[in-house]
Design a protein around this motif. Structure first.
Motif, short mmCIF file in Angstrom:
data_model
loop_
_atom_site.label_atom_id
_atom_site.label_comp_id
_atom_site.label_asym_id
_atom_site.label_seq_id
_atom_site.Cartn_x
_atom_site.Cartn_y
_atom_site.Cartn_z
N HIS A 195 0.78 -1.16 -0.13
CA HIS A 195 0.01 0.09 -0.06
C HIS A 195 0.91 1.18 0.15
O HIS A 195 0.46 2.15 -0.75
N GLU A 196 2.08 1.22 0.71
CA GLU A 196 2.86 2.16 0.68
C GLU A 196 3.34 2.59 -0.75
O GLU A 196 3.57 3.81 -1.02
N GLU A 197 4.01 1.34 -1.21
CA GLU A 197 4.39 1.73 -2.54
C GLU A 197 3.36 1.96 -3.55
O GLU A 197 3.96 2.78 -4.36
N SER A 214 7.63 -7.85 0.34
CA SER A 214 8.49 -7.37 -0.75
C SER A 214 9.90 -7.12 -0.45
O SER A 214 10.45 -7.21 0.65
N GLU A 215 10.70 -7.02 -1.56
CA GLU A 215 12.01 -6.50 -1.70
C GLU A 215 12.40 -5.31 -0.54
O GLU A 215 13.25 -5.29 0.26
N ALA A 216 11.27 -4.41 -0.76
CA ALA A 216 11.34 -3.01 0.06
C ALA A 216 11.36 -3.48 1.72
O ALA A 216 12.06 -2.73 2.51
N ALA A 217 10.53 -4.51 1.86
CA ALA A 217 10.40 -4.79 3.19
C ALA A 217 11.72 -5.65 3.97
O ALA A 217 11.98 -5.02 4.92
N ALA A 218 12.30 -6.26 3.04
CA ALA A 218 13.63 -7.05 3.23
C ALA A 218 14.74 -5.76 3.51
O ALA A 218 15.25 -6.07 4.56
N GLN A 219 14.68 -4.83 2.97
CA GLN A 219 15.86 -3.71 2.73
C GLN A 219 15.37 -2.94 4.19
O GLN A 219 16.26 -2.80 5.04
N LEU A 260 -0.08 -2.06 -9.48
CA LEU A 260 1.22 -2.36 -9.03
C LEU A 260 1.45 -3.82 -9.22
O LEU A 260 0.81 -4.81 -8.99
N ASN A 261 2.71 -4.12 -9.88
CA ASN A 261 3.08 -5.26 -10.09
C ASN A 261 3.75 -5.95 -8.80
O ASN A 261 4.65 -5.40 -8.10
N ILE A 262 3.15 -6.97 -8.18
CA ILE A 262 3.33 -7.69 -6.93
C ILE A 262 4.27 -8.80 -7.24
O ILE A 262 3.93 -9.73 -7.67
N GLN A 263 5.43 -8.54 -6.33
CA GLN A 263 6.18 -9.75 -6.38
C GLN A 263 6.69 -9.99 -4.92
O GLN A 263 6.95 -9.09 -3.99
N GLN A 264 6.60 -11.26 -4.58
CA GLN A 264 6.49 -11.58 -3.23
C GLN A 264 7.87 -12.57 -3.04
O GLN A 264 8.34 -13.51 -4.05
N HIS A 265 8.39 -12.47 -1.91
CA HIS A 265 9.77 -13.01 -1.74
C HIS A 265 9.48 -13.63 -0.08
O HIS A 265 8.83 -13.20 0.53
N THR A 297 1.83 -7.66 4.95
CA THR A 297 3.19 -8.37 4.62
C THR A 297 4.24 -7.80 5.24
O THR A 297 5.11 -8.44 5.84
N ALA A 298 4.53 -6.33 5.17
CA ALA A 298 5.64 -5.84 5.75
C ALA A 298 5.36 -5.88 7.19
O ALA A 298 6.50 -5.79 7.94
N ALA A 299 4.50 -5.88 7.83
CA ALA A 299 4.22 -5.92 9.49
C ALA A 299 4.60 -7.37 9.98
O ALA A 299 5.29 -7.64 10.82
N CYS A 300 4.40 -8.30 8.95
CA CYS A 300 4.84 -9.83 9.37
C CYS A 300 6.51 -9.66 9.48
O CYS A 300 7.25 -10.23 10.35
N ALA A 301 7.05 -8.90 8.32
CA ALA A 301 8.27 -8.75 8.00
C ALA A 301 9.16 -8.04 9.35
O ALA A 301 10.19 -8.66 9.79
N LYS A 302 8.57 -7.07 9.66
CA LYS A 302 8.82 -6.25 10.79
C LYS A 302 9.03 -6.87 12.23
O LYS A 302 9.75 -7.09 13.15
N LYS A 303 7.82 -7.98 12.34
CA LYS A 303 7.65 -8.97 13.57
C LYS A 303 9.04 -9.76 13.52
O LYS A 303 9.31 -10.23 14.69
N ILE A 304 9.16 -10.19 12.42
CA ILE A 304 10.69 -11.25 12.56
C ILE A 304 11.62 -10.51 13.10
O ILE A 304 12.53 -11.04 14.07
N LEU A 305 11.93 -9.27 12.68
CA LEU A 305 12.92 -8.41 13.38
C LEU A 305 12.89 -7.96 14.61
O LEU A 305 13.49 -8.39 15.44
#
Length: 276
Positions: free
Chosen positions: A17-19, A152-157, A84-89, A132-140
């Motif tokens: 959504h931010e993207e 997303s790749e942006a979330a990984a970065q 938005l083209n969605i690429q999931q990692h 999606t990004a909140a789940c990435a943040k939770k891991i950290l």
């Protein structure tokens, strides 16, 4: 004083959504993180946000039906759209290997987009999260060494995670359409697309008559979605997106459609965003 445009998004920083907000408005905006789509609508209604960016359909997972209910309930104006083209990692903490993974967490729509990849790993427990990004943040934040996120790749970065597997979405032409919502009516010059809602009578061919009105005027029907009217059996709201080349054709089609519908509403007239 902060003059940045405030955009309410469902999710956190580096979410899709931010993207989408950045793609539509540019990067000089303030994104307001919300934990639900309803919360984004409340922020706009209360004047705490200037716009909402809301996902409405995905090319794999289909229409996001609860958001049609929000459009009906809040009656905001649709002033634009963005694809938005969605690429999931698959993301995990640095040093974590694929063999370490026991849990995978992401937004339910993202999980559905990666069905095939996940079915190759039946040993994993898949859990639904807010975003999606909140789940990435939770891991950290929680230093989860046995959990991976689909994001997303942006979330990984942003959250310092490693990409274990790239492009795990089932269909590589995976895209999501987002609507831009405003509390104020903003006329869009050169509008060539509209989102409409209406109900029809119960008579045979009632809906076909409406659709024929568009066809007769060379107005293209790009989407149709039906939703049950709450508390009224066998009654439906129809949501349609139409596109046109000549304004006069669209205007004539609307005049005709009004004779065949009840509770007709133009939810928004805007410029079509070409798909990627």
């Amino acid at each position: 004083m902060n003059d940045q445009v405030r955009i309410a998004i469902q999710g956190v920083k580096a979410s899709f959504h931010e993207e989408a907000a950045y793609k539509y408005f540019g990067r000089e905006i303030e994104t307001i993180e919300c934990d639900s789509f309803k919360k984004t609508c409340e922020m706009l209604k209360q004047g705490k946000a200037d716009y909402v960016v809301m996902a409405i359909e995905n090319s794999i997972a289909g229409s996001i039906l609860p958001n049609y209910n929000l459009l009906r309930d809040y009656r905001f104006h649709i002033i634009g759209e963005v694809h938005l083209n969605i690429q999931q990692h698959l993301l995990a903490l640095p040093g974590v290997k694929l063999a370490d993974i026991q849990f995978v967490e992401s937004h339910p729509i993202a999980i559905r987009q990666c069905d095939e990849f996940l079915s190759d790993h039946p040993e994993w427990i898949v859990k639904e999260g807010m975003d999606t990004a909140a789940c990435a943040k939770k891991i950290l934040d929680d230093k989860l060494t046995h959990t991976a996120a689909i994001a997303s790749e942006a979330a990984a970065q942003l959250y310092g995670l490693t990409i274990l597997e790239k492009r795990i979405e089932t269909n590589k032409k995976n895209s999501t359409r987002f609507l831009i919502l405003s509390n104020e009516l903003e006329e869009q010059k050169n509008a060539n697309k509209a989102s409409l809602s209406f109900q029809t009578s119960h008579s045979i061919g009632a809906l076909a008559s409406v659709l024929q009105c568009f066809a007769e005027q060379n107005v293209n029907l790009s989407k149709i979605q039906s939703m049950p009217v709450v508390g009224r059996r066998n009654e439906y709201d129809f949501y349609v997106d139409v596109e046109w080349k000549k304004q006069a054709d669209y205007d004539a089609a609307i005049r005709k459609v009004l004779k065949h519908t009840v509770n007709f509403s133009i939810m928004g007239e805007y410029i079509k965003n070409e798909k990627i």
